[in-house]
Design an enzyme around this catalytic site. Structure first.
Site, PDB file in Angstrom:
ATOM      1  N   ASP A 257      12.227 -28.583  42.109  1.00 43.76           N
ATOM      2  CA  ASP A 257      13.208 -27.608  42.595  1.00 43.76           C
ATOM      3  C   ASP A 257      13.117 -27.414  44.112  1.00 43.76           C
ATOM      4  O   ASP A 257      14.102 -27.032  44.747  1.00 43.76           O
ATOM      5  CB  ASP A 257      13.029 -26.252  41.906  1.00 43.76           C
ATOM      6  N   ASP A 258      11.958 -27.665  44.687  1.00 47.18           N
ATOM      7  CA  ASP A 258      11.793 -27.514  46.138  1.00 47.18           C
ATOM      8  C   ASP A 258      12.471 -28.635  46.928  1.00 47.18           C
ATOM      9  O   ASP A 258      12.501 -28.578  48.157  1.00 47.18           O
ATOM     10  CB  ASP A 258      10.308 -27.474  46.504  1.00 47.18           C
TER      11      ASP A 258
ATOM     12  N   ARG B 173      18.578 -19.621  26.356  1.00 49.87           N
ATOM     13  CA  ARG B 173      17.645 -19.382  27.456  1.00 49.87           C
ATOM     14  C   ARG B 173      18.359 -19.441  28.807  1.00 49.87           C
ATOM     15  O   ARG B 173      18.101 -18.626  29.690  1.00 49.87           O
ATOM     16  CB  ARG B 173      16.511 -20.416  27.426  1.00 49.87           C
ATOM     17  N   ARG B 174      19.239 -20.406  28.950  1.00 49.04           N
ATOM     18  CA  ARG B 174      19.917 -20.620  30.244  1.00 49.04           C
ATOM     19  C   ARG B 174      20.771 -19.417  30.634  1.00 49.04           C
ATOM     20  O   ARG B 174      20.808 -19.037  31.799  1.00 49.04           O
ATOM     21  CB  ARG B 174      20.778 -21.884  30.167  1.00 49.04           C
TER      22      ARG B 174
END
Length: 193
Positions: free
Chosen positions: A38-39, A128-129
């Site tokens: 994600d970074d 969940r999303r």
């Protein structure tokens, strides 16, 4: 204990528990660090993003939305001891790579000594999303039109690569976090012994 470095890859569908698992594994192994995919997302204004006209939204669920070359370079720096350590007296031996597409980028997949992939069915993933917040936020229809079809496509790429597929431990992400941690930590402890 081992003398060489160990790269543990944790991949899978969105919201399957990858980050939680990576954090728990890091707490198990004191001399470890996490490198999170994600970074490496490209900035929102990067022209390389794929725009989905029907949704007026970018596709953040494809490999070209992530600077995989930079992630790979950072991984090589760590392997070659060129990355800054939190403490000069501690030599980090274990790197935990976490991300939804790390195995779909062959140079990175090839550097992972252990590979774990968390799966979810569509209904569980959506439940969940929809509870999570993203930046930029999901637009209506994004899960149905983009997230799930891209996951199926990326998973299919792994399924079709027999050598890669056989090297991955697939785990049902709907199991309890403790069950998942037990499966993965047992394999890692055995590897480190």
């Amino acid at each position: 204990m081992m003398n060489k470095k160990l790269v543990i890859g944790i991949a899978g569908i969105t919201c399957s528990g990858k980050s939680t698992l990576a954090t728990k594994i890091q707490s198990l192994i004191p001399d470890s660090i996490i490198l999170n995919q994600d970074d490496y997302f490209l900035p929102a204004d990067d022209p390389r993003h794929v725009y989905i006209a029907e949704l007026h939204h970018q596709n953040w669920d494809i490999i070209t939305s992530v600077d995989m070359e930079k992630m790979y370079t950072d991984l090589l720096k760590w392997i070659n001891n060129d990355i800054e350590q939190s403490s000069p007296s501690v030599q980090t031996r274990v790197l935990i790579l976490e991300g939804f597409l790390i195995f779909n980028y062959e140079p990175i997949a090839n550097l992972c000594n252990m590979k774990f992939f968390l799966t979810l069915n569509k209904e569980e993933c959506w439940e969940r999303r929809k509870e999570r917040s993203y930046d930029p936020p999901d637009v209506p229809g994004y899960f149905e039109m983009v997230v799930w079809p891209e996951y199926i496509r990326h998973k299919s790429e792994l399924d079709q690569n027999k050598k890669l597929y056989d090297s991955i431990v697939f785990i049902d992400g709907s199991r309890t976090q403790q069950d998942i941690f037990n499966i993965v930590s047992s394999a890692i402890i055995e590897r480190l012994a």
